[in-house]
Design an enzyme around this catalytic site. Structure first.
Site, short mmCIF file in Angstrom:
data_model
loop_
_atom_site.label_atom_id
_atom_site.label_comp_id
_atom_site.label_asym_id
_atom_site.label_seq_id
_atom_site.Cartn_x
_atom_site.Cartn_y
_atom_site.Cartn_z
N LYS A 84 0.92 -1.14 0.09
CA LYS A 84 0.22 0.11 -0.06
C LYS A 84 0.81 1.15 -0.32
O LYS A 84 1.89 1.50 0.96
CB LYS A 84 -0.88 -0.02 1.26
CG LYS A 84 -2.20 0.64 1.04
CD LYS A 84 -3.00 0.20 2.32
CE LYS A 84 -4.26 1.22 2.34
NZ LYS A 84 -4.93 1.14 3.64
C1 E4P Z 1 -8.39 1.50 3.87
O1 E4P Z 1 -7.58 1.11 3.02
C2 E4P Z 1 -8.20 2.84 4.46
O2 E4P Z 1 -7.18 2.83 5.05
C3 E4P Z 1 -9.12 3.06 5.61
O3 E4P Z 1 -10.80 2.50 4.75
C4 E4P Z 1 -9.47 4.46 6.13
O4 E4P Z 1 -10.77 4.54 6.75
P1 E4P Z 1 -11.07 5.67 7.68
O5 E4P Z 1 -11.32 7.11 6.93
O6 E4P Z 1 -12.38 5.05 8.39
O7 E4P Z 1 -9.93 5.96 8.60
#
Ligand code: E4P
Length: 214
Positions: A84
Site C-alpha cells: 500500500k
Molecule cells: C483502507 O484502506 C483505509 O485505510 C481505510 O478505509 C480508512 O478508513 P477511515 O477513513 O475510516 O480511517
C-alpha cells in the site's frame, strides 16, 4: 463485489473469514498502532495465514528509495501481500517500479478522480478512494466513486477500484450499484450488512411455531 475487512485485529479477521464471504484485508499504520502491533512482519504473516486473498500492507516511508525498500520487504512476507503506497509524487514513481517488477500495489489516500487516473497510469493494481473522509468534510464521497468507475471504463484501465473509508451499509450498497470492484469495511459494518430485524422476527416465529407443534 469483493469484500475486504479494514482492520488489523486478528480476532475480527478470523471471525469475518469464518463467514465464508471475505476476499481480503486492508490495514494502515493507524489500524496497526490501534492494535499495538510492534512486530509488523509477524502480524502480516498471521493475517496472510488466515486470509488467502489480498492483504494490503502499507509503507511508512514517503521518499522513493524508502518506499521501494519497504515495499520489497513487505512483498516478500507472503505471496498475497499487496504493497500500500500513498498517492504522492514519490509514491507514483514507486508504483511504476513495483508494477515493472510484478509487485502488486494498492494506492491509498485518493481523494480526486485526477489522482485515480495517475495511479492507473502508473500501473497500480488497486486504487483506494476514501469516501467517508470526503463525506466528513461535506463533499459527496460516492460521487468520486461514480467518476472513477466512469473514467476507468472510458479508457479500459484494469486497476481495481477499492471503496475505502466506508462508514455504513449504504456506502456498500451504492458501491455495488456503481460497479466498484472491492469494498473494505470495518468489522462493525460487515456485521450491519448481515443484520435485518425482519430476519430475526421471522426466525423467532418459525422456531416458536415449530415448538408449539411438538
Ligand atoms: C483502507 O484502506 C483505509 O485505510 C481505510 O478505509 C480508512 O478508513 P477511515 O477513513 O475510516 O480511517
Amino acid at each position: 463485489m469483493k469484500i475486504f475487512i479494514d482492520t488489523a485485529n486478528l480476532n475480527e479477521i478470523r471471525e469475518a473469514a469464518s463467514y465464508g464471504i471475505l476476499d481480503g484485508v486492508t490495514t494502515n499504520p493507524s489500524l496497526m498502532a490501534k492494535e499495538g502491533h510492534k512486530d509488523i512482519r509477524k502480524t502480516y504473516e498471521e493475517i496472510c495465514k488466515i486470509v488467502p486473498g489480498s492483504v494490503s500492507a502499507e509503507v511508512i516511508a514517503t521518499d522513493y528509495e524508502g518506499i521501494i525498500k519497504e515495499g520489497r520487504e513487505l512483498s516478500q512476507i507472503a505471496p498475497n501481500i499487496v504493497v500500500k503506497v500513498p498517492l504522492i509524487r514519490e509514491g507514483l514513481k514507486a508504483v511504476r517500479t513495483f508494477s515493472d517488477e510484478g509487485i502488486k500495489t494498492n494506492v491509498t489516500l485518493c481523494f480526486s478522480p485526477s489522482q485515480a487516473v495517475l495511479a492507473a497510469k502508473a500501473g497500480a493494481t488497486i486504487i483506494s478512494p476514501f469516501i467517508g473522509r470526503l463525506d466528513d468534510i461535506s463533499q459527496p464521497g460516492m460521487m468520486l466513486i461514480e467518476q472513477i468507475v466512469q473514467i476507468y471504463s472510458n479508457y479500459g484501465y484494469s486497476t481495481e477500484i477499492l471503496v475505502a473509508s466506508i462508514r455504513h451499509p449504504m456506502h456498500f450498497v451504492e458501491s455495488c450499484l456503481l460497479g466498484a470492484d472491492i469494498c473494505t469495511m470495518p468489522f462493525k459494518v460487515i456485521q450491519q450488512l448481515v443484520n435485518h430485524p425482519l430476519t430475526d422476527i421471522g426466525l423467532e416465529k418459525f422456531i416458536s411455531d415449530w415448538k408449539k407443534n411438538q
